[in-house]
Scaffold this active site. Structure first.
Site, PDB file in Angstrom:
ATOM      1  N   LYS A 115      33.284  38.776  35.080  1.00 15.51           N
ATOM      2  CA  LYS A 115      34.175  38.423  34.333  1.00 15.51           C
ATOM      3  C   LYS A 115      33.864  37.839  33.035  1.00 15.51           C
ATOM      4  O   LYS A 115      34.605  38.192  31.878  1.00 15.51           O
ATOM      5  CB  LYS A 115      35.035  37.489  35.103  1.00 15.51           C
ATOM      6  CG  LYS A 115      35.820  37.989  36.230  1.00 15.51           C
ATOM      7  CD  LYS A 115      36.716  39.141  36.011  1.00 15.51           C
ATOM      8  CE  LYS A 115      37.390  39.751  37.285  1.00 15.51           C
ATOM      9  NZ  LYS A 115      38.315  40.864  36.970  1.00 15.51           N
ATOM     10  N   ALA A 174      47.455  48.355  40.607  1.00 13.18           N
ATOM     11  CA  ALA A 174      49.003  47.944  40.590  1.00 13.18           C
ATOM     12  C   ALA A 174      49.859  47.970  41.835  1.00 13.18           C
ATOM     13  O   ALA A 174      51.015  47.719  41.831  1.00 13.18           O
ATOM     14  CB  ALA A 174      49.857  48.860  39.412  1.00 13.18           C
ATOM     15  N   TYR A 185      30.455  37.397  40.660  1.00  9.41           N
ATOM     16  CA  TYR A 185      31.803  37.492  40.433  1.00  9.41           C
ATOM     17  C   TYR A 185      32.032  36.998  38.967  1.00  9.41           C
ATOM     18  O   TYR A 185      32.742  37.807  38.016  1.00  9.41           O
ATOM     19  CB  TYR A 185      32.948  37.088  41.121  1.00  9.41           C
ATOM     20  CG  TYR A 185      34.371  37.154  40.819  1.00  9.41           C
ATOM     21  CD1 TYR A 185      34.856  38.336  40.819  1.00  9.41           C
ATOM     22  CD2 TYR A 185      35.034  35.940  40.404  1.00  9.41           C
ATOM     23  CE1 TYR A 185      36.251  38.509  40.503  1.00  9.41           C
ATOM     24  CE2 TYR A 185      36.136  36.104  39.850  1.00  9.41           C
ATOM     25  CZ  TYR A 185      37.042  37.273  39.865  1.00  9.41           C
ATOM     26  OH  TYR A 185      38.320  37.476  39.650  1.00  9.41           O
ATOM     27  N   ASN A 194      43.533  45.723  35.322  1.00  8.34           N
ATOM     28  CA  ASN A 194      43.362  44.525  36.441  1.00  8.34           C
ATOM     29  C   ASN A 194      42.732  44.814  37.655  1.00  8.34           C
ATOM     30  O   ASN A 194      42.217  44.008  38.367  1.00  8.34           O
ATOM     31  CB  ASN A 194      44.973  44.730  36.757  1.00  8.34           C
ATOM     32  CG  ASN A 194      45.125  43.707  38.080  1.00  8.34           C
ATOM     33  OD1 ASN A 194      44.969  42.463  37.955  1.00  8.34           O
ATOM     34  ND2 ASN A 194      45.526  44.406  39.305  1.00  8.34           N
ATOM     35  N   ILE A 224      46.158  31.692  41.554  1.00  7.67           N
ATOM     36  CA  ILE A 224      47.466  32.282  41.461  1.00  7.67           C
ATOM     37  C   ILE A 224      47.867  32.582  42.732  1.00  7.67           C
ATOM     38  O   ILE A 224      46.997  32.761  43.678  1.00  7.67           O
ATOM     39  CB  ILE A 224      47.301  33.484  40.623  1.00  7.67           C
ATOM     40  CG1 ILE A 224      46.776  33.548  39.336  1.00  7.67           C
ATOM     41  CG2 ILE A 224      48.660  34.337  40.807  1.00  7.67           C
ATOM     42  CD1 ILE A 224      47.545  32.465  38.362  1.00  7.67           C
TER      43      ILE A 224
END
Length: 242
Positions: A153, A11, A149, A84, A182
């Site tokens: 996921k 975070a 990766y 996250n 993003i």
């Protein structure tokens, strides 16, 4: 809302920071997890009243145990877990290193398993809770150079569907949020031609923002999604919609 507690891993920056700040704006007490950068974590905490920072390497099982114990002792409860924290090591398959794959499994998958397992014990006693796992569009579509990766996921998605079934009877929901491209420090540093190539894949013709992902996370944390579990919400500008 002042009694509800959310733990957000990773975070101190990026999407994790956006999630922590959004949950803070919505009235949650936020446990801000970080691995290495205490200064950044403290900056996030300064923007969220009532929040606390917690250090741990979530790739290590014992540190996951200590993290959940510390948050529970500090706040008395954990209502929301946002998994996250994660990393990517990109390489075409022929040259991929087994040690890199092991590292990705530890950081991206085992951490989600360990933290979800540990927090479920807290939430079962509360008879309510929400586990939200951050995945990725490439976990559904695949992507050249990201086989390791993408595999991690994809594993998180299947894991989440399964634990949603395990935990539903205890009032605990489990869902995924799968971001596309993003805006982050990493994407901001990309050459313009690379950005243009990315945008060609996105029907909305722009990158998403961390705040757009965070608002989706808040939806899954809140009672607005009280009948949603075992699902994945895609936040990718239309790249993948299944």
């Amino acid at each position: 809302m002042t009694d509800l507690v959310a733990l957000v891993t990773g975070a101190s920056r990026g999407i994790g920071r956006a999630c922590a700040e959004e949950l803070g704006r919505q009235g949650y007490k936020v446990a801000i997890h970080y691995r290495g950068n205490e200064d950044l974590a403290r900056q996030v905490a300064e923007s969220i009243p009532g929040s606390k920072i917690f250090q741990a390497d979530v790739a290590e099982e014992e540190q996951c145990k200590a993290l959940i114990k510390s948050v529970k002792e500090e706040f008395g409860r954990i209502d929301v877990l946002v998994n996250n924290a994660g990393m990517s090591i990109d390489q075409v398959l022929t040259f991929a290193k087994p040690a890199d794959f092991e590292r990705l499994l530890d950081v991206n998958v085992k951490s989600v398993f360990n933290l979800s397992k540990l927090v479920s014990k807290v939430m079962i006693k509360q008879k309510k809770g929400s586990i939200i796992n951050l995945t990725s569009v490439v976990g559904h579509t695949g992507n050249g150079g990201q086989s390791m990766y993408a595999a991690t996921k994809g594993a998180i998605t299947s894991f989440t569907k399964s634990i949603a079934s395990d935990l539903a009877g205890f009032g605990i929901r489990a869902n995924c949020v799968a971001p596309g491209f993003i805006e982050t420090d990493m994407t901001n540093a990309l050459p313009e031609e690379v950005k243009e190539a990315i945008l060609k894949k996105v029907p909305l013709k722009r990158l998403g923002t961390g705040n757009e992902v965070a608002k989706t996370v808040h939806f899954l944390a809140s009672d607005a999604s009280s009948y949603v579990t075992g699902s994945t919400i895609h936040v990718n500008g239309g790249m993948f919609t299944n």
